[in-house]
Design an enzyme around this catalytic site. Structure first.
Site, short mmCIF file in Angstrom:
data_model
loop_
_atom_site.label_atom_id
_atom_site.label_comp_id
_atom_site.label_asym_id
_atom_site.label_seq_id
_atom_site.Cartn_x
_atom_site.Cartn_y
_atom_site.Cartn_z
N ASN A 181 -30.68 -9.81 -42.89
CA ASN A 181 -30.60 -10.90 -43.85
C ASN A 181 -31.92 -11.68 -43.76
O ASN A 181 -32.13 -12.42 -42.80
CB ASN A 181 -29.40 -11.78 -43.49
CG ASN A 181 -29.34 -13.05 -44.31
OD1 ASN A 181 -30.08 -13.23 -45.27
ND2 ASN A 181 -28.44 -13.96 -43.92
N TRP A 182 -32.77 -11.48 -44.75
CA TRP A 182 -34.11 -12.09 -44.68
C TRP A 182 -34.11 -13.56 -45.05
O TRP A 182 -35.11 -14.23 -44.95
CB TRP A 182 -35.09 -11.31 -45.58
CG TRP A 182 -35.36 -9.90 -45.15
CD1 TRP A 182 -34.77 -9.22 -44.11
CD2 TRP A 182 -36.30 -8.98 -45.73
NE1 TRP A 182 -35.27 -7.95 -44.03
CE2 TRP A 182 -36.21 -7.77 -45.01
CE3 TRP A 182 -37.20 -9.05 -46.80
CZ2 TRP A 182 -37.00 -6.65 -45.32
CZ3 TRP A 182 -37.97 -7.95 -47.12
CH2 TRP A 182 -37.87 -6.76 -46.37
N LYS A 183 -32.97 -14.04 -45.51
CA LYS A 183 -32.84 -15.46 -45.92
C LYS A 183 -33.97 -15.84 -46.88
O LYS A 183 -34.42 -15.00 -47.65
CB LYS A 183 -32.77 -16.35 -44.68
CG LYS A 183 -31.67 -15.88 -43.72
CD LYS A 183 -31.30 -16.89 -42.69
CE LYS A 183 -30.19 -16.30 -41.81
NZ LYS A 183 -29.68 -17.23 -40.82
N HIS A 195 -21.89 -16.48 -46.82
CA HIS A 195 -22.63 -16.80 -45.60
C HIS A 195 -22.46 -18.29 -45.30
O HIS A 195 -22.39 -19.11 -46.21
CB HIS A 195 -24.10 -16.45 -45.81
CG HIS A 195 -24.89 -16.54 -44.54
ND1 HIS A 195 -25.34 -17.74 -44.04
CD2 HIS A 195 -25.30 -15.58 -43.67
CE1 HIS A 195 -25.98 -17.51 -42.90
NE2 HIS A 195 -25.97 -16.21 -42.66
N GLU A 220 -24.46 -20.48 -44.46
CA GLU A 220 -25.49 -21.35 -45.07
C GLU A 220 -25.16 -21.62 -46.54
O GLU A 220 -25.45 -22.69 -47.05
CB GLU A 220 -26.88 -20.72 -44.89
CG GLU A 220 -27.34 -20.83 -43.44
CD GLU A 220 -28.27 -19.73 -42.96
OE1 GLU A 220 -28.83 -18.99 -43.79
OE2 GLU A 220 -28.44 -19.61 -41.72
N GLU A 227 -19.47 -14.30 -38.10
CA GLU A 227 -20.66 -15.03 -37.69
C GLU A 227 -20.28 -16.43 -37.24
O GLU A 227 -20.14 -17.33 -38.08
CB GLU A 227 -21.64 -15.14 -38.86
CG GLU A 227 -22.13 -13.80 -39.38
CD GLU A 227 -23.49 -13.94 -40.06
OE1 GLU A 227 -24.43 -13.28 -39.62
OE2 GLU A 227 -23.61 -14.73 -41.01
N GLY A 274 -29.01 -18.53 -35.71
CA GLY A 274 -30.35 -19.13 -35.63
C GLY A 274 -30.54 -20.05 -34.44
O GLY A 274 -31.51 -20.80 -34.38
N SER A 284 -27.74 -14.66 -33.77
CA SER A 284 -28.73 -14.45 -32.72
C SER A 284 -28.70 -13.05 -32.10
O SER A 284 -28.86 -12.88 -30.89
CB SER A 284 -28.61 -15.53 -31.63
OG SER A 284 -28.81 -16.81 -32.20
N GLY A 324 -30.34 -12.02 -38.74
CA GLY A 324 -31.20 -12.94 -39.48
C GLY A 324 -32.62 -12.90 -38.94
O GLY A 324 -33.39 -11.99 -39.25
N GLY A 325 -32.94 -13.87 -38.08
CA GLY A 325 -34.31 -14.03 -37.57
C GLY A 325 -34.96 -12.74 -37.09
O GLY A 325 -36.12 -12.46 -37.43
P1 PGA Z 1 -29.61 -15.09 -36.91
O1 PGA Z 1 -28.87 -15.17 -38.32
O2 PGA Z 1 -29.65 -13.65 -36.51
O3 PGA Z 1 -30.99 -15.66 -37.17
O4 PGA Z 1 -28.82 -15.91 -35.95
C1 PGA Z 1 -27.75 -14.38 -38.61
C2 PGA Z 1 -27.29 -14.65 -40.01
O5 PGA Z 1 -27.39 -15.80 -40.46
O6 PGA Z 1 -26.79 -13.74 -40.71
#
Ligand code: PGA
Length: 253
Positions: A9-11, A95, A97, A167, A173, A213, A234-235
């Site tokens: 997930n590149w956000k 998600h 977010e 999640e 994050g 994470s 994500g990251g």
């Molecule tokens: P993260 O994000 O790996 O940076 O914790 C995961 C996500 O939001 O899907």
């Protein structure tokens, strides 16, 4: 047997040039890699450019959100059919977010899941509790509510075209990963919920990803848990080396 699935997930990161570069880096390393299903989810603006890079490979394209209507006067919105048209096979839905910053409700998640499935886009539906909810011992209650509302109206056969991502919001994050046993506890619950609500084969076949994470260093022990089938990253998906290492370390042989 559930094939491992790793989705990046590149956000809201990467302009087109950077996205193409990252996709090329991933493609170089994973071109012939058949042991896991790999999905990358760039921002909308990069979907077509990234698709050009990965179109003849095993790497699949996903979107980070979608709107449930097919078309119409919905300024700023993107529909499932438009995403299919860009080469997407998956769509992240609900998600945390989106829920937090864009006020996305469980009902909206449900409409999005159905509209994705209608055009053959596989939803990666996200669920998970906040830190506060975990501390109040409400994890299972929250996840149950999100599953019940998010999957309302689906039939057992619809689960063949569905992925769930657990999640925990406090792990996203933050660098704090749920321990493998903390994650497994919820994954196991989700699978049993699917069995109760749908069927035994639905529960046996559905893939449940962990997100929060995930790194090359912790994916293996997460994947060793019986009900963890992959990860939503994500990251660590923003650099080809770490993403590729997560994919490779996810395969337990
Ligand atoms: P993260 O994000 O790996 O940076 O914790 C995961 C996500 O939001 O899907």
């Amino acid at each position: 047997m559930r094939a491992p699935l790793i989705a990046g997930n590149w956000k809201m990161y990467k302009i087109i040039n950077e996205a193409v570069q990252l996709a090329n880096g991933i493609k170089r390393e994973l071109l012939d890699f058949m042991k896991a299903e790999v999905v990358i989810c760039p921002p909308f603006t990069n979907l077509s450019a990234v698709y050009e890079v990965i179109m003849e490979t095993n790497i699949k394209l996903g979107a980070q959100d979608l709107f449930w209507e097919k078309e119409g006067a919905f300024t700023g919105a993107i529909s499932a059919i438009m995403l299919k048209d860009c080469g997407c096979e998956y769509g992240i839905i609900g998600h945390s977010e989106r829920r937090k910053y864009f006020g996305e409700s469980d009902e909206a998640v449900n409409k999005k899941v159905k509209s994705a499935q209608e055009v053959g886009l596989t939803p990666i539906m996200c669920v998970g509790e906040t830190q506060q909810e975990r501390q109040a011992d409400k994890t299972i209650e929250v996840v149950t509510r999100q599953l019940t509302a998010g999957l309302e109206g689906l039939e057992s056969e619809d689960t063949a075209n569905l992925v769930i991502a657990y999640e925990p919001v406090w792990a996203i994050g933050t660098g704090i990963t749920a321990s493998p046993s903390q994650a497994e506890e919820v994954h196991k619950f989700i699978r049993s919920w699917i069995e109760d609500k749908f069927s035994n084969p639905a529960a046996a076949n559905i893939r449940i990803l962990y997100g929060g994470s995930v790194k090359p260093e912790n994916i293996r022990e997460l994947m060793q848990q019986p009900d963890i089938d992959g990860a939503l990253v994500g990251g660590a998906s923003l650099k080809s080396s770490s993403f590729v290492n997560i994919v490779k370390n996810a395969v337990i042989e």
